[in-house]
Design an enzyme around this catalytic site. Structure first.
Site, PDB file in Angstrom:
ATOM      1  N   PRO A   9      40.433 121.891  76.188  1.00 40.83           N
ATOM      2  CA  PRO A   9      39.781 120.787  76.891  1.00 40.83           C
ATOM      3  C   PRO A   9      39.902 120.874  78.412  1.00 40.83           C
ATOM      4  CG  PRO A   9      41.781 120.019  75.805  1.00 40.83           C
ATOM      5  CD  PRO A   9      41.526 121.413  75.330  1.00 40.83           C
ATOM      6  N   ARG A  17      37.607 121.045  89.039  1.00 45.38           N
ATOM      7  CA  ARG A  17      38.669 120.138  88.587  1.00 45.38           C
ATOM      8  C   ARG A  17      39.979 120.454  89.292  1.00 45.38           C
ATOM      9  NH1 ARG A  17      42.109 121.088  83.234  1.00 45.38           N
ATOM     10  NH2 ARG A  17      43.405 119.236  83.355  1.00 45.38           N
ATOM     11  N   TYR A  22      44.246 124.284  89.877  1.00 45.42           N
ATOM     12  CA  TYR A  22      43.543 125.288  89.070  1.00 45.42           C
ATOM     13  C   TYR A  22      42.684 126.264  89.860  1.00 45.42           C
ATOM     14  CZ  TYR A  22      45.006 122.189  85.332  1.00 45.42           C
ATOM     15  OH  TYR A  22      45.760 121.433  84.475  1.00 45.42           O
ATOM     16  N   ASN A  71      44.403 129.337  75.829  1.00 44.34           N
ATOM     17  CA  ASN A  71      44.803 128.281  76.753  1.00 44.34           C
ATOM     18  C   ASN A  71      44.291 126.992  76.124  1.00 44.34           C
ATOM     19  OD1 ASN A  71      45.209 126.404  78.764  1.00 44.34           O
ATOM     20  ND2 ASN A  71      44.526 127.747  80.412  1.00 44.34           N
ATOM     21  N   ALA A  74      45.649 120.618  77.337  1.00 45.81           N
ATOM     22  CA  ALA A  74      46.539 119.516  76.951  1.00 45.81           C
ATOM     23  C   ALA A  74      46.895 119.541  75.470  1.00 45.81           C
ATOM     24  CB  ALA A  74      45.908 118.185  77.323  1.00 45.81           C
ATOM     25  N   GLU A  95      49.800 132.802  74.449  1.00 48.40           N
ATOM     26  CA  GLU A  95      49.564 131.494  75.072  1.00 48.40           C
ATOM     27  C   GLU A  95      49.464 131.693  76.581  1.00 48.40           C
ATOM     28  OE1 GLU A  95      51.864 127.206  75.580  1.00 48.40           O
ATOM     29  OE2 GLU A  95      52.617 128.656  74.123  1.00 48.40           O
ATOM     30  N   HIS A  97      48.609 129.839  80.437  1.00 44.53           N
ATOM     31  CA  HIS A  97      48.414 128.641  81.260  1.00 44.53           C
ATOM     32  C   HIS A  97      48.209 129.064  82.703  1.00 44.53           C
ATOM     33  CE1 HIS A  97      49.356 125.871  78.052  1.00 44.53           C
ATOM     34  NE2 HIS A  97      50.342 126.692  77.723  1.00 44.53           N
TER      35      HIS A  97
END
Length: 137
Positions: A9, A17, A22, A71, A74, A95, A97
């Site tokens: 999401p 954003r 980011y 990724n 949330a 994983e 991030h």
């Protein structure tokens, strides 16, 4: 080698954003850079804001791809279902991030994905994806 990048999401809003966290590059242009940087790898990309769609994509790709870069945004911190889907598939999952989740809100310090992932790459901006691809090579 065939790898799937699976984003959760709000990652469709990269480039606009919270750019202080980011960055200002959108993911589609970054994905094109990744494909150029790793021509020997067949890279596919999927993004969804819907938890069930992410689980379905993991199940679809989890038996045919050589690896998945996930990724989950949330959902990393809330989704037992995504963690269970990773346990159920054979493709290794890394994983990923963009931000250092441990330097952010306390609720971001827990991951339901990490216990089932081959590895975790956190906090190197979009280069986290580059490092994850390199981990498969």
């Amino acid at each position: 080698m065939k790898l799937l990048i699976l984003n959760g999401p709000n990652l469709n809003l990269l480039g606009t954003r919270e750019t202080s966290i980011y960055g200002s590059q959108d993911f589609n242009s970054f994905f094109e850079e990744l494909k150029s940087q790793f021509p020997e790898v067949e890279l596919d990309y999927y993004q969804s804001n819907v938890e069930g769609e992410i689980i379905t994509k993991l199940q679809e790709a989890g038996f045919t791809y050589d690896g998945i870069l996930l990724n989950a945004g949330a959902y990393t911190h809330t989704s037992i279902g995504i963690g269970d889907a990773i346990k159920a598939i054979t493709a290794p999952v890394v994983e990923v991030h963009i931000s250092n989740t441990f330097s952010r809100e306390t609720f971001r310090h827990q991951s339901f994905i990490s216990p089932h992932a081959r590895g975790v790459i956190i906090g190197f901006g979009l280069q986290s994806y580059t490092l994850a691809i390199q981990s498969f090579l």
